[in-house]
Scaffold this motif. Sequence first.
Motif, PDB file in Angstrom:
ATOM      1  N   LEU A  61       0.811  -1.129   0.116  1.00 47.73           N
ATOM      2  CA  LEU A  61      -0.003   0.089   0.197  1.00 47.73           C
ATOM      3  C   LEU A  61       0.896   1.378  -0.048  1.00 47.73           C
ATOM      4  O   LEU A  61       0.787   2.164  -0.789  1.00 47.73           O
ATOM      5  N   TYR A  62       1.966   1.248   0.764  1.00 44.25           N
ATOM      6  CA  TYR A  62       2.762   2.417   0.927  1.00 44.25           C
ATOM      7  C   TYR A  62       3.353   2.623  -0.555  1.00 44.25           C
ATOM      8  O   TYR A  62       3.370   3.838  -0.865  1.00 44.25           O
ATOM      9  N   ARG A  63       3.838   1.689  -1.208  1.00 42.03           N
ATOM     10  CA  ARG A  63       4.204   1.774  -2.568  1.00 42.03           C
ATOM     11  C   ARG A  63       3.613   2.183  -3.575  1.00 42.03           C
ATOM     12  O   ARG A  63       3.657   3.277  -4.390  1.00 42.03           O
ATOM     13  N   MET A  64       2.162   1.765  -3.369  1.00 41.90           N
ATOM     14  CA  MET A  64       1.211   2.373  -4.244  1.00 41.90           C
ATOM     15  C   MET A  64       0.918   3.774  -4.110  1.00 41.90           C
ATOM     16  O   MET A  64       0.563   4.508  -4.940  1.00 41.90           O
ATOM     17  N   LEU A  65       0.710   4.307  -2.795  1.00 42.95           N
ATOM     18  CA  LEU A  65       0.267   5.583  -2.527  1.00 42.95           C
ATOM     19  C   LEU A  65       1.342   6.406  -3.037  1.00 42.95           C
ATOM     20  O   LEU A  65       1.231   7.628  -3.528  1.00 42.95           O
ATOM     21  N   ASN A  66       2.808   6.152  -2.916  1.00 46.97           N
ATOM     22  CA  ASN A  66       3.806   6.763  -3.222  1.00 46.97           C
ATOM     23  C   ASN A  66       3.783   7.173  -4.763  1.00 46.97           C
ATOM     24  O   ASN A  66       4.004   7.973  -5.298  1.00 46.97           O
ATOM     25  N   LYS A  67       3.713   6.075  -5.661  1.00 44.56           N
ATOM     26  CA  LYS A  67       3.198   5.829  -7.104  1.00 44.56           C
ATOM     27  C   LYS A  67       2.247   6.957  -7.299  1.00 44.56           C
ATOM     28  O   LYS A  67       2.398   7.674  -8.432  1.00 44.56           O
ATOM     29  N   LEU A  68       0.894   6.966  -6.717  1.00 43.52           N
ATOM     30  CA  LEU A  68      -0.062   7.602  -7.035  1.00 43.52           C
ATOM     31  C   LEU A  68       0.012   9.136  -7.020  1.00 43.52           C
ATOM     32  O   LEU A  68       0.005   9.891  -7.509  1.00 43.52           O
ATOM     33  N   GLU A  69       1.062   9.415  -5.558  1.00 43.39           N
ATOM     34  CA  GLU A  69       1.253  10.866  -5.488  1.00 43.39           C
ATOM     35  C   GLU A  69       2.564  11.251  -6.345  1.00 43.39           C
ATOM     36  O   GLU A  69       2.236  12.574  -6.863  1.00 43.39           O
ATOM     37  N   GLU A  70       3.494  10.485  -6.804  1.00 40.41           N
ATOM     38  CA  GLU A  70       4.426  10.920  -7.796  1.00 40.41           C
ATOM     39  C   GLU A  70       3.794  11.103  -9.313  1.00 40.41           C
ATOM     40  O   GLU A  70       4.208  11.913  -9.841  1.00 40.41           O
ATOM     41  N   GLY A  71       2.706  10.340  -9.455  1.00 40.72           N
ATOM     42  CA  GLY A  71       2.126  10.575 -10.707  1.00 40.72           C
ATOM     43  C   GLY A  71       1.228  11.495 -10.685  1.00 40.72           C
ATOM     44  O   GLY A  71       0.403  11.874 -11.878  1.00 40.72           O
ATOM     45  N   GLY A  72       0.856  12.431  -9.773  1.00 40.81           N
ATOM     46  CA  GLY A  72       0.104  13.550  -9.541  1.00 40.81           C
ATOM     47  C   GLY A  72      -1.528  13.223  -9.519  1.00 40.81           C
ATOM     48  O   GLY A  72      -2.558  13.893  -9.792  1.00 40.81           O
ATOM     49  N   HIS A  73      -1.716  11.949  -9.192  1.00 41.42           N
ATOM     50  CA  HIS A  73      -3.093  11.382  -9.123  1.00 41.42           C
ATOM     51  C   HIS A  73      -3.688  11.845  -7.543  1.00 41.42           C
ATOM     52  O   HIS A  73      -4.791  12.073  -7.588  1.00 41.42           O
ATOM     53  N   ILE A  74      -2.792  11.802  -6.579  1.00 42.53           N
ATOM     54  CA  ILE A  74      -3.252  12.230  -5.327  1.00 42.53           C
ATOM     55  C   ILE A  74      -2.329  13.093  -4.751  1.00 42.53           C
ATOM     56  O   ILE A  74      -0.988  13.281  -5.203  1.00 42.53           O
ATOM     57  N   SER A  75      -2.609  13.766  -3.616  1.00 44.53           N
ATOM     58  CA  SER A  75      -1.877  14.479  -2.614  1.00 44.53           C
ATOM     59  C   SER A  75      -2.035  14.056  -1.326  1.00 44.53           C
ATOM     60  O   SER A  75      -3.323  13.960  -0.854  1.00 44.53           O
ATOM     61  N   ARG A  76      -1.108  13.913  -0.307  1.00 42.77           N
ATOM     62  CA  ARG A  76      -1.356  13.509   1.113  1.00 42.77           C
ATOM     63  C   ARG A  76      -0.915  14.862   1.973  1.00 42.77           C
ATOM     64  O   ARG A  76       0.219  15.109   1.757  1.00 42.77           O
ATOM     65  N   VAL A  77      -1.743  15.264   2.657  1.00 43.64           N
ATOM     66  CA  VAL A  77      -1.245  16.231   3.687  1.00 43.64           C
ATOM     67  C   VAL A  77      -1.502  15.722   5.153  1.00 43.64           C
ATOM     68  O   VAL A  77      -2.587  15.317   5.598  1.00 43.64           O
ATOM     69  N   THR A  78      -0.346  15.688   5.739  1.00 43.36           N
ATOM     70  CA  THR A  78      -0.200  15.249   7.198  1.00 43.36           C
ATOM     71  C   THR A  78      -0.030  16.234   8.135  1.00 43.36           C
ATOM     72  O   THR A  78       0.795  16.999   7.837  1.00 43.36           O
ATOM     73  N   GLN A  79      -0.949  16.422   9.334  1.00 42.95           N
ATOM     74  CA  GLN A  79      -0.571  17.361  10.141  1.00 42.95           C
ATOM     75  C   GLN A  79      -0.594  16.876  11.752  1.00 42.95           C
ATOM     76  O   GLN A  79      -1.318  16.019  11.853  1.00 42.95           O
ATOM     77  N   SER A  80       0.107  17.465  12.622  1.00 43.48           N
ATOM     78  CA  SER A  80      -0.140  16.927  13.958  1.00 43.48           C
ATOM     79  C   SER A  80      -1.099  17.425  14.597  1.00 43.48           C
ATOM     80  O   SER A  80      -1.713  18.585  14.525  1.00 43.48           O
ATOM     81  N   ILE A  81      -1.721  16.712  15.417  1.00 44.85           N
ATOM     82  CA  ILE A  81      -2.918  17.014  16.086  1.00 44.85           C
ATOM     83  C   ILE A  81      -2.747  16.952  17.845  1.00 44.85           C
ATOM     84  O   ILE A  81      -3.423  16.390  18.593  1.00 44.85           O
ATOM     85  N   GLY A  82      -1.586  17.384  17.965  1.00 42.15           N
ATOM     86  CA  GLY A  82      -1.140  17.471  19.264  1.00 42.15           C
ATOM     87  C   GLY A  82      -0.808  16.002  19.939  1.00 42.15           C
ATOM     88  O   GLY A  82      -0.360  15.157  19.323  1.00 42.15           O
ATOM     89  N   ASN A  83      -1.159  15.848  21.140  1.00 43.86           N
ATOM     90  CA  ASN A  83      -0.757  14.675  21.845  1.00 43.86           C
ATOM     91  C   ASN A  83      -1.635  13.299  21.368  1.00 43.86           C
ATOM     92  O   ASN A  83      -1.519  12.220  21.604  1.00 43.86           O
ATOM     93  N   TYR A  84      -2.497  13.599  20.387  1.00 46.86           N
ATOM     94  CA  TYR A  84      -3.331  12.719  19.790  1.00 46.86           C
ATOM     95  C   TYR A  84      -2.859  12.192  18.442  1.00 46.86           C
ATOM     96  O   TYR A  84      -3.396  11.225  17.729  1.00 46.86           O
TER      97      TYR A  84
END
Length: 91
Positions: free
Chosen positions: A58-81
Motif C-alpha cells: 500500500l505504501y508503494r502504491m500511495l507513493n506512485k499515485l502521489e508521484e504521478g500527480g493522481h493524489i496528494s497527502r497532507v499530514t498534520q500533527s493534532i497535538g498529543n493525539y
Amino acid sequence: MKNKARFVNVNLELMVKDLNIKEVTLLSLIQSLAKKKGYCFATNEMLSDSLGIHDRTLYRMLNKLEEGGHISRVTQSIGNYGKERRIYLHD
C-alpha cells in the motif's frame, strides 16, 4: 489480514496507461471515501485491509499515485493525539 469478501467499485475512467489494476482499485476506493468531505482520511490499515494487500505494498502504491500527480497527502500533527492525514484526489 482477515479473510473477508470485499468489493470495490472500480471507476473505469481512472484507467490510464501508467497505472495497473491494483492502483486503479486503490484510487477508486480513495475516491469513494472522499465523496463526502472532499478528502479521504482512512488509515493505511483500513485501506490495506479493504484491498487485501500488505501495508508495504500500500505504501508503494500511495507513493506512485502521489508521484504521478493522481493524489496528494497532507499530514498534520493534532497535538498529543498523534497525526491526521488527508488524501486529496487530482483530476
